[in-house]
Design an enzyme around this catalytic site. Structure first.
Site, PDB file in Angstrom:
ATOM      1  N   CYS A   1       0.819  -1.224   0.000  1.00 18.90           N
ATOM      2  CA  CYS A   1       0.000   0.000   0.000  1.00 18.90           C
ATOM      3  C   CYS A   1       0.852   1.272   0.000  1.00 18.90           C
ATOM      4  O   CYS A   1       0.359   2.341  -0.359  1.00 18.90           O
ATOM      5  CB  CYS A   1      -0.942   0.011   1.195  1.00 18.90           C
ATOM      6  SG  CYS A   1      -2.111  -1.351   1.162  1.00 18.90           S
TER       7      CYS A   1
ATOM      8  N   HIS B   1      -3.054   7.450   1.975  1.00 22.57           N
ATOM      9  CA  HIS B   1      -3.477   6.153   1.454  1.00 22.57           C
ATOM     10  C   HIS B   1      -4.876   5.864   2.005  1.00 22.57           C
ATOM     11  O   HIS B   1      -5.146   6.071   3.182  1.00 22.57           O
ATOM     12  CB  HIS B   1      -2.492   5.073   1.898  1.00 22.57           C
ATOM     13  CG  HIS B   1      -3.007   3.689   1.685  1.00 22.57           C
ATOM     14  ND1 HIS B   1      -3.494   3.267   0.466  1.00 22.57           N
ATOM     15  CD2 HIS B   1      -3.146   2.632   2.523  1.00 22.57           C
ATOM     16  CE1 HIS B   1      -3.898   2.017   0.570  1.00 22.57           C
ATOM     17  NE2 HIS B   1      -3.702   1.605   1.807  1.00 22.57           N
TER      18      HIS B   1
ATOM     19  N   ASN C   1      -9.934   0.109  -0.576  1.00 21.98           N
ATOM     20  CA  ASN C   1      -8.471   0.180  -0.487  1.00 21.98           C
ATOM     21  C   ASN C   1      -7.882  -0.395  -1.781  1.00 21.98           C
ATOM     22  O   ASN C   1      -7.961  -1.601  -2.014  1.00 21.98           O
ATOM     23  CB  ASN C   1      -8.009  -0.628   0.735  1.00 21.98           C
ATOM     24  CG  ASN C   1      -6.501  -0.600   0.917  1.00 21.98           C
ATOM     25  OD1 ASN C   1      -5.761  -0.174   0.029  1.00 21.98           O
ATOM     26  ND2 ASN C   1      -6.041  -1.072   2.056  1.00 21.98           N
TER      27      ASN C   1
END
Ligand code: ACO
Length: 323
Positions: free
Chosen positions: A113, A250, A280
């Site tokens: 990520c 993020h 996500n």
């Protein structure tokens, strides 16, 4: 002093939108649970003909068009992904070929990520060392391919997509009002591997594997790690939460983002939140959020932007950039 200035950005989403109610038909979950715990309302899921390379290519073309550059102007492509088309060659090289680029180089970068922050920092280093003048930085993911669709604790959290930026070497004076990347800070700590990982790979199981996560453990570490690296970025520049125009973190979970912003005293109206729309999307989440903030008119030339990510590894990092 050479600065890495972001010339343009672009994004690509898969065709298929999947709502929380759609997911509730597949696994034992509900819109209420997902929204309350994560803020996510929907995500895009790639069809079988939409790969990481396809989405990355589309995002790259959009970013080049926005930047007003041709592929001949680019000397390096860095693709942040944990879901490459093949174990090798690098998916970046596939995208390089699709874009008709015969010169320069392309490589993948894997920091889950945090991938986009790692890739942007790497691009900045290439530019500052004079090894490249214009770099295409892409984050593209098809996390739906590595999800265990029987595991409700993980499959509701992720989505697919891609985003990209074009970064160019420009002269700055070395002050914090320069355009471009002002500072970046990367961290990793492999002792946390078991908290978020994929249980397969070429050298272990010879399978692709599925994502496994101890959600509570990740949550516990996320806010402390995020705030630590952002404070390092503020210390390095003498800038503070008051100076930033936009916080583009993020997009993993609304609660993590809200808690980080609160701890750092970043006003909620400065937070770009897209987790409800995209879920996500790992390395694609920051450039997808950039695209939203550009398109709705919030993010403008001269704005001071704080980018931050944390993910598997653990890896984490922050970049301060003046648009
Ligand atoms: N639907 C309904 N119930 C569920 C679901 C679901 N999708 N998933 C879990 N549950 C249940 C559990 O079984 C548990 O039930 P029980 O109490 O009967 O045992 C209950 O909900 C609570 O489960 P927890 O895991 O304790 O829930 P929590 O409040 O911790 O929320 C979550 C889980 C959303 C994963 C949270 O821990 C989190 O956000 N962690 C961060 C993880 C993350 O964002 N990772 C992304 C990658 S890392 C990154 O990008 C930063």
């Amino acid at each position: 002093m050479i600065r890495s200035v972001i010339l343009g950005s672009g994004a690509a989403k898969p065709r298929t939108l999947v709502t929380n109610d759609d997911l509730a038909k597949r696994v034992d979950t509900s819109d209420e649970w997902i929204v309350q715990r994560t803020g996510i309302r929907q995500r895009y899921i790639a069809e079988s003909d939409e790969t990481t390379a396809d989405l990355g290519e589309r995002a790259a073309r959009a970013a080049m068009a926005d930047a007003g550059v041709e592929i001949a102007d680019i000397d390096l492509i860095i693709l942040a992904t944990s879901t490459p088309n093949n174990t090798f060659p690098a998916t970046a090289v596939d995208i390089q070929h699709r874009l008709g680029m015969k010169h320069g180089a392309a490589f993948d970068m894997q920091a889950v990520c945090s991938g986009f922050v790692f890739a942007l920092t790497t691009a900045d280093t290439y530019i500052k060392s004079g090894q490249a003048k214009r770099i295409l930085v892409i984050g593209s993911e098809t996390f739906s391919r590595i999800l265990d669709w029987e595991d409700r604790t993980t499959c509701v959290l992720f989505g697919d997509g891609a985003g990209a930026v074009v970064v160019e070497a420009q002269e700055g004076v070395g002050m914090s009002n320069d355009r471009g990347i002002l500072t970046s800070h990367l961290r990793s700590d492999g002792s946390h591997k078991d908290k978020l990982f994929v249980d397969g790979g070429p050298s272990t199981t010879q399978t692709v594997g599925h994502l496994r996560m101890q959600g509570r453990e990740v949550f516990k570490h996320a806010v402390a790690m995020i705030t630590d690296v952002i404070e390092a970025a503020f210390d390095a520049t003498g800038l503070s939460a008051d100076d930033i125009d936009w916080f583009i973190p993020h997009q993993a979970n609304r609660r993590i983002i809200d808690a980080s912003a609160k701890k750092l005293n970043i006003a909620s109206q400065k937070v770009v939140m897209t987790v409800e729309q995209h879920g996500n999307t790992s390395a694609a989440s920051i450039p997808l959020a950039i695209d939203v903030a550009r398109n709705d008119g919030r993010l403008k030339k001269g704005d001071l932007v704080l980018l931050e990510a944390m993910g598997g590894g653990f890896t984490w990092g922050a970049v301060l950039v003046r648009w």
